[in-house]
Design a protein around this motif. Structure first.
Motif, PDB file in Angstrom:
ATOM      1  N   MET A 179       0.860  -1.183   0.000  1.00 36.35           N
ATOM      2  CA  MET A 179       0.000   0.000   0.000  1.00 36.35           C
ATOM      3  C   MET A 179       0.894   1.231   0.000  1.00 36.35           C
ATOM      4  O   MET A 179       1.831   1.327   0.789  1.00 36.35           O
ATOM      5  CB  MET A 179      -0.920   0.041   1.219  1.00 36.35           C
ATOM      6  CG  MET A 179      -1.822   1.275   1.225  1.00 36.35           C
ATOM      7  SD  MET A 179      -2.934   1.359   2.635  1.00 36.35           S
ATOM      8  CE  MET A 179      -4.250   0.278   2.063  1.00 36.35           C
ATOM      9  N   THR A 180       0.576   2.144  -0.895  1.00 36.01           N
ATOM     10  CA  THR A 180       1.274   3.420  -0.981  1.00 36.01           C
ATOM     11  C   THR A 180       0.255   4.512  -0.710  1.00 36.01           C
ATOM     12  O   THR A 180      -0.860   4.456  -1.224  1.00 36.01           O
ATOM     13  CB  THR A 180       1.887   3.608  -2.384  1.00 36.01           C
ATOM     14  OG1 THR A 180       2.817   2.550  -2.609  1.00 36.01           O
ATOM     15  CG2 THR A 180       2.590   4.947  -2.510  1.00 36.01           C
ATOM     16  N   VAL A 181       0.648   5.486   0.097  1.00 33.66           N
ATOM     17  CA  VAL A 181      -0.237   6.626   0.352  1.00 33.66           C
ATOM     18  C   VAL A 181       0.358   7.873  -0.294  1.00 33.66           C
ATOM     19  O   VAL A 181       1.573   8.003  -0.435  1.00 33.66           O
ATOM     20  CB  VAL A 181      -0.490   6.858   1.861  1.00 33.66           C
ATOM     21  CG1 VAL A 181      -1.254   5.698   2.465  1.00 33.66           C
ATOM     22  CG2 VAL A 181       0.792   7.121   2.611  1.00 33.66           C
ATOM     23  N   SER A 188      -2.869   3.600  -3.095  1.00 28.88           N
ATOM     24  CA  SER A 188      -2.949   2.476  -4.025  1.00 28.88           C
ATOM     25  C   SER A 188      -2.621   1.206  -3.249  1.00 28.88           C
ATOM     26  O   SER A 188      -1.955   1.261  -2.203  1.00 28.88           O
ATOM     27  CB  SER A 188      -1.989   2.649  -5.201  1.00 28.88           C
ATOM     28  OG  SER A 188      -0.646   2.597  -4.746  1.00 28.88           O
ATOM     29  N   TYR A 189      -3.090   0.075  -3.785  1.00 26.21           N
ATOM     30  CA  TYR A 189      -2.855  -1.219  -3.149  1.00 26.21           C
ATOM     31  C   TYR A 189      -2.565  -2.236  -4.238  1.00 26.21           C
ATOM     32  O   TYR A 189      -3.400  -2.468  -5.121  1.00 26.21           O
ATOM     33  CB  TYR A 189      -4.080  -1.622  -2.326  1.00 26.21           C
ATOM     34  CG  TYR A 189      -3.868  -2.795  -1.411  1.00 26.21           C
ATOM     35  CD1 TYR A 189      -2.927  -2.734  -0.385  1.00 26.21           C
ATOM     36  CD2 TYR A 189      -4.600  -3.962  -1.559  1.00 26.21           C
ATOM     37  CE1 TYR A 189      -2.736  -3.806   0.467  1.00 26.21           C
ATOM     38  CE2 TYR A 189      -4.417  -5.038  -0.702  1.00 26.21           C
ATOM     39  CZ  TYR A 189      -3.484  -4.948   0.312  1.00 26.21           C
ATOM     40  OH  TYR A 189      -3.294  -6.013   1.159  1.00 26.21           O
ATOM     41  N   HIS A 238      -5.191  -3.667  -6.862  1.00 24.45           N
ATOM     42  CA  HIS A 238      -6.451  -3.908  -6.163  1.00 24.45           C
ATOM     43  C   HIS A 238      -7.248  -2.626  -5.947  1.00 24.45           C
ATOM     44  O   HIS A 238      -8.478  -2.666  -5.945  1.00 24.45           O
ATOM     45  CB  HIS A 238      -6.188  -4.535  -4.781  1.00 24.45           C
ATOM     46  CG  HIS A 238      -5.679  -5.916  -4.832  1.00 24.45           C
ATOM     47  ND1 HIS A 238      -6.507  -7.011  -4.815  1.00 24.45           N
ATOM     48  CD2 HIS A 238      -4.407  -6.407  -4.873  1.00 24.45           C
ATOM     49  CE1 HIS A 238      -5.779  -8.104  -4.842  1.00 24.45           C
ATOM     50  NE2 HIS A 238      -4.500  -7.760  -4.889  1.00 24.45           N
ATOM     51  N   ALA A 239      -6.539  -1.527  -5.714  1.00 19.74           N
ATOM     52  CA  ALA A 239      -7.241  -0.286  -5.374  1.00 19.74           C
ATOM     53  C   ALA A 239      -6.380   0.915  -5.742  1.00 19.74           C
ATOM     54  O   ALA A 239      -5.149   0.871  -5.611  1.00 19.74           O
ATOM     55  CB  ALA A 239      -7.567  -0.246  -3.882  1.00 19.74           C
ATOM     56  N   LEU A 240      -7.051   1.955  -6.173  1.00 21.01           N
ATOM     57  CA  LEU A 240      -6.451   3.267  -6.345  1.00 21.01           C
ATOM     58  C   LEU A 240      -7.581   4.252  -6.067  1.00 21.01           C
ATOM     59  O   LEU A 240      -8.548   4.316  -6.827  1.00 21.01           O
ATOM     60  CB  LEU A 240      -5.899   3.449  -7.757  1.00 21.01           C
ATOM     61  CG  LEU A 240      -4.944   4.636  -7.954  1.00 21.01           C
ATOM     62  CD1 LEU A 240      -4.080   4.425  -9.190  1.00 21.01           C
ATOM     63  CD2 LEU A 240      -5.618   5.953  -7.981  1.00 21.01           C
TER      64      LEU A 240
END
Length: 169
Positions: free
Chosen positions: A62-64, A75-76, A91-93
């Protein structure tokens, strides 16, 4: 002020959950009714991320994104959900609604693609809601293409169609 990216820490996750909920409501409210977006709450979403990273933290990232010390996106990234060892899955943004159009989503996407490449993945894939035209345009501008694979998911009581997108890293 420019946006900065960094790895998420455990102390970020409740704020990530709140941002995730705000992002979902803003992105999906044009095609889903408010009752479908009322749950999970921001707090429940934060606890979801705490639990998810407990189980997946070893092989997910995970990046913030922060602007002026405030969390504005995340993002994930992790292994492919279809088991392809050459593919990573974004998976996610998600972005804070006020952050759209400021380059933060692009920075997070490029960072995730760099991380996928560093892990040795040749391709990246993601799922996007079929009715989320804005997200689809964003990914298409970023070099992603629909693969033709579809699935369904649930958001609240509603069934939603998802499209798989992919690109080389």
């Amino acid at each position: 002020m420019t946006v900065s990216l960094r790895p998420a820490t455990e102390t970020d996750l409740l704020a990530v959950g709140a941002l995730h909920q705000r992002s979902r409501v803003a992105a999906y409210s044009s095609f889903l009714p408010p009752e479908a977006l009322a749950e999970p709450t921001a707090e429940a979403m934060g606890h979801y991320w705490v639990e998810r990273l407990t189980w997946e933290g070893a092989d997910h990232r995970m990046t913030v994104a922060e602007r002026d010390g405030r969390l504005v996106g995340f993002s994930y990234l992790g292994p492919d959900d279809e088991g392809d060892p050459a593919t990573g899955l974004l998976h996610a943004l998600h972005l804070d609604p006020d952050e759209r159009g400021r380059g933060t989503g692009r920075a997070l996407m490029l960072d995730a693609l760099d991380a996928a490449r560093a892990r040795g993945w040749a391709r990246a894939a993601l799922w996007v809601l079929a009715d989320n035209a804005s997200a689809r345009r964003f990914y298409e501008r970023g070099g992603w293409h629909a693969t033709g694979t579809r699935s369904t998911d649930r958001i609240g009581p509603r069934r939603v169609a998802r499209l798989r997108y992919a690109r080389e890293v």
